[in-house]
Every structure is written in structure tokens, then in C-alpha cells.
Design an enzyme around this catalytic site. Sequence first.
Site, PDB file in Angstrom:
ATOM      1  N   SER A   8       2.688   7.834  -5.572  1.00 46.75           N
ATOM      2  CA  SER A   8       3.054   6.663  -4.759  1.00 46.75           C
ATOM      3  C   SER A   8       2.291   5.432  -5.231  1.00 46.75           C
ATOM      4  CB  SER A   8       2.735   6.938  -3.287  1.00 46.75           C
ATOM      5  OG  SER A   8       2.768   5.717  -2.580  1.00 46.75           O
ATOM      6  N   HIS A  33       7.244   6.899  -6.672  1.00 47.08           N
ATOM      7  CA  HIS A  33       7.572   6.694  -5.262  1.00 47.08           C
ATOM      8  C   HIS A  33       7.147   5.278  -4.845  1.00 47.08           C
ATOM      9  CE1 HIS A  33       8.199   8.234  -1.120  1.00 47.08           C
ATOM     10  NE2 HIS A  33       7.143   7.514  -0.788  1.00 47.08           N
ATOM     11  N   ASP A  35       6.926   2.526  -1.729  1.00 49.85           N
ATOM     12  CA  ASP A  35       6.887   2.400  -0.265  1.00 49.85           C
ATOM     13  C   ASP A  35       7.089   0.959   0.169  1.00 49.85           C
ATOM     14  OD1 ASP A  35       6.130   5.139   0.650  1.00 49.85           O
ATOM     15  OD2 ASP A  35       4.442   4.770  -0.690  1.00 49.85           O
ATOM     16  N   MET A  37       7.442  -1.625   3.220  1.00 46.98           N
ATOM     17  CA  MET A  37       7.121  -1.720   4.659  1.00 46.98           C
ATOM     18  C   MET A  37       7.381  -3.133   5.154  1.00 46.98           C
ATOM     19  SD  MET A  37       3.470   0.210   4.587  1.00 46.98           S
ATOM     20  CE  MET A  37       3.262   1.733   3.680  1.00 46.98           C
ATOM     21  N   HIS A  66      11.259   4.498  -0.756  1.00 46.18           N
ATOM     22  CA  HIS A  66      11.056   4.907   0.641  1.00 46.18           C
ATOM     23  C   HIS A  66      10.954   3.647   1.493  1.00 46.18           C
ATOM     24  CE1 HIS A  66       8.011   6.899   3.667  1.00 46.18           C
ATOM     25  NE2 HIS A  66       9.167   6.618   4.240  1.00 46.18           N
ATOM     26  N   MET A  68      10.447   1.788   4.822  1.00 45.02           N
ATOM     27  CA  MET A  68       9.912   1.879   6.181  1.00 45.02           C
ATOM     28  C   MET A  68      10.171   0.536   6.845  1.00 45.02           C
ATOM     29  SD  MET A  68       6.487   3.902   5.096  1.00 45.02           S
ATOM     30  CE  MET A  68       6.804   3.537   3.382  1.00 45.02           C
ATOM     31  N   MET A 137       7.652  13.258   6.624  1.00 45.95           N
ATOM     32  CA  MET A 137       6.362  12.553   6.657  1.00 45.95           C
ATOM     33  C   MET A 137       5.307  13.519   7.196  1.00 45.95           C
ATOM     34  SD  MET A 137       6.907   9.665   5.358  1.00 45.95           S
ATOM     35  CE  MET A 137       5.159   9.226   5.473  1.00 45.95           C
ATOM     36  N   ASP A 175       5.475  13.671   2.133  1.00 45.13           N
ATOM     37  CA  ASP A 175       4.763  12.412   1.891  1.00 45.13           C
ATOM     38  C   ASP A 175       3.621  12.242   2.892  1.00 45.13           C
ATOM     39  OD1 ASP A 175       4.100   9.834   1.162  1.00 45.13           O
ATOM     40  OD2 ASP A 175       6.002   8.940   1.797  1.00 45.13           O
TER      41      ASP A 175
HETATM   42  C1  DX5 Z   1       2.699   6.197   3.802  1.00 48.30           C
HETATM   43  C2  DX5 Z   1       3.539   6.225   2.540  1.00 48.30           C
HETATM   44  C3  DX5 Z   1       3.034   7.164   1.526  1.00 48.30           C
HETATM   45  C4  DX5 Z   1       1.631   6.923   1.052  1.00 48.30           C
HETATM   46  C5  DX5 Z   1       1.016   8.266   0.846  1.00 48.30           C
HETATM   47  O1  DX5 Z   1       3.368   5.505   4.787  1.00 48.30           O
HETATM   48  O2  DX5 Z   1       4.879   6.572   2.821  1.00 48.30           O
HETATM   49  O3  DX5 Z   1       3.930   7.288   0.422  1.00 48.30           O
HETATM   50  O4  DX5 Z   1       1.541   6.178  -0.144  1.00 48.30           O
HETATM   51  O5  DX5 Z   1      -0.323   8.107   0.548  1.00 48.30           O
HETATM   52  P1  DX5 Z   1      -1.306   9.352   0.453  1.00 48.30           P
HETATM   53  O6  DX5 Z   1      -0.778  10.306  -0.577  1.00 48.30           O
HETATM   54  O7  DX5 Z   1      -2.607   8.703   0.041  1.00 48.30           O
HETATM   55  O8  DX5 Z   1      -1.386   9.975   1.822  1.00 48.30           O
HETATM   56 ZN    ZN Z   2       6.258   7.065   1.079  1.00 46.73          ZN
END
Ligand code: DX5
Ligand code: ZN
Length: 216
Positions: A8, A33, A35, A37, A66, A68, A137, A175
Site C-alpha cells: 500500500s 494498492h 488508498d 480517502m 481502494h 474510501m 478490512m 487490508d
Molecule cells: C487503511 C488502508 C490500508 C493501509 C494499510 O485504511 O486501506 O491500505 O495502507 O496499512 P497497514 O498495512 O500499515 O495496516
Molecule cells: Zn486499502
Amino acid sequence: MNHLIAPSLLSADFSHLAQDIEMINRSEADWLHLDIMDGVFVPNISFGFPVLKHVARLCTKPLDVHLMIVQTEKFIPEVKELGAMMMNVHYEACTHLHKVIGAIHEAGMKAGVTLNPSTPVCLLKDVICDVDMVLLMSVNPGFGGQKFIEHTIDKVKELRELIESTGSKALIEIDGGVNLDTGKRLVDAGADVLVAGNTVFKADDREAMIHALKNL
Ligand code: DX5
Ligand code: ZN
């Protein structure tokens, strides 16, 4: 199938993004990956499309996006424009999930549906044959580096049963809080793809850590 690893980018060094993406390109990582947000669906803001278009240009691995965010469906064209392989939307953010899955497929991407830790696997019964992946998650989304929620192991087993009993081809991705210990237990329980942020990017030797996660 051997499990896949999707580092990620959220845990990368944002002041040296190109270098970190080159490391991913050289490594045994299967996907990258990403993320996204919005500070509304989750209590944090990460990066958006103006940054990701440069990431996409530099990265040679398939992009696992991904989202969010609320109103995910509005951004299908932007995600497609990145050249994403997979677009993951949250079950909790999509009132008309079936329609959104169809629109993602029509845009030529694979469709993933993501469940927060409090959302039960059984709610996927009516879409499990339409999705290419389910992203469970194993932390509450919004931040990297959180502690793995143990109940996820039971959810992986339950999801594996649902997939097998329906003939679905969906992959299971996990994740949050994935490390060598939780990763091994997740793969043993039936996970296909492991996302890893902190475990990869905070390791002394990041490529060696990706190799270790590939060989659990
Ligand atoms: C959290 C993200 C993850 C995050 C995971 O909301 O969706 O993808 O980067 O991070 P780690 O592997 O450090 O828990
Ligand atoms: Zn993620």
C-alpha cells in the site's frame, strides 16, 4: 493459486514517491494498492487523482484502487483514466451496489467490494457472483499502521465458504495490520491477496520483506 502481495502506497515516503515506486517495480509485488480517502467516509485524507496520475505513469504493476469516499460512482471515469486494473468500492458507501459494480465492469475494470470490520460477510450473498474480489478490512479504514482485528480470520473462512458454495470466482483480499504472522494465518484461512503498508515500507529491506510476504 499462490497468494498475491499488494503493497500500500499510503505508507511510502511521499517526498520520494518515484523512488518508492521504482522499488515496487523491481520487487516481487504483484499489485500496487492505492488508498483514496475523502475525510468524510473516513476520518483522514490521503491523495487524489492529480498525484495518482503520476504514480500510474511510473508504476509497472497492476493498480488496485481502494476508494474510501462517499459517492464512489462519480469517480469511475477518473479511476479508469488511471488505467486501474481493480476498483474497490465500500459496501457501506454504495446504496446501489449492484449498479455500481455493473458500471465499473462497463468501464473495463475489475470490480471489488470492500467490507468494514463491522459489516458481515453474509450481506454479500446477492452480489458475490458479480464481483471479482472482496476486500475485507482488518482495521477500521483511514490510517496505516493499525493493529490487526483478529475476527478477520473467521470472516475469511466464512467468505471462502460463501465463494465455494455459490461458484463465485471472487478473490479474497485483506487490508490492515498484515505482517508475517497475520499474513500466514490469513493465507492459511483462505486469503488470496494481502495488502501491506507499514510492514513493507517501514522494513529495513523493503524488497526482502515483499519476498518474505510472498513466501509465507
Ligand atoms: C487503511 C488502508 C490500508 C493501509 C494499510 O485504511 O486501506 O491500505 O495502507 O496499512 P497497514 O498495512 O500499515 O495496516
Ligand atoms: Zn486499502
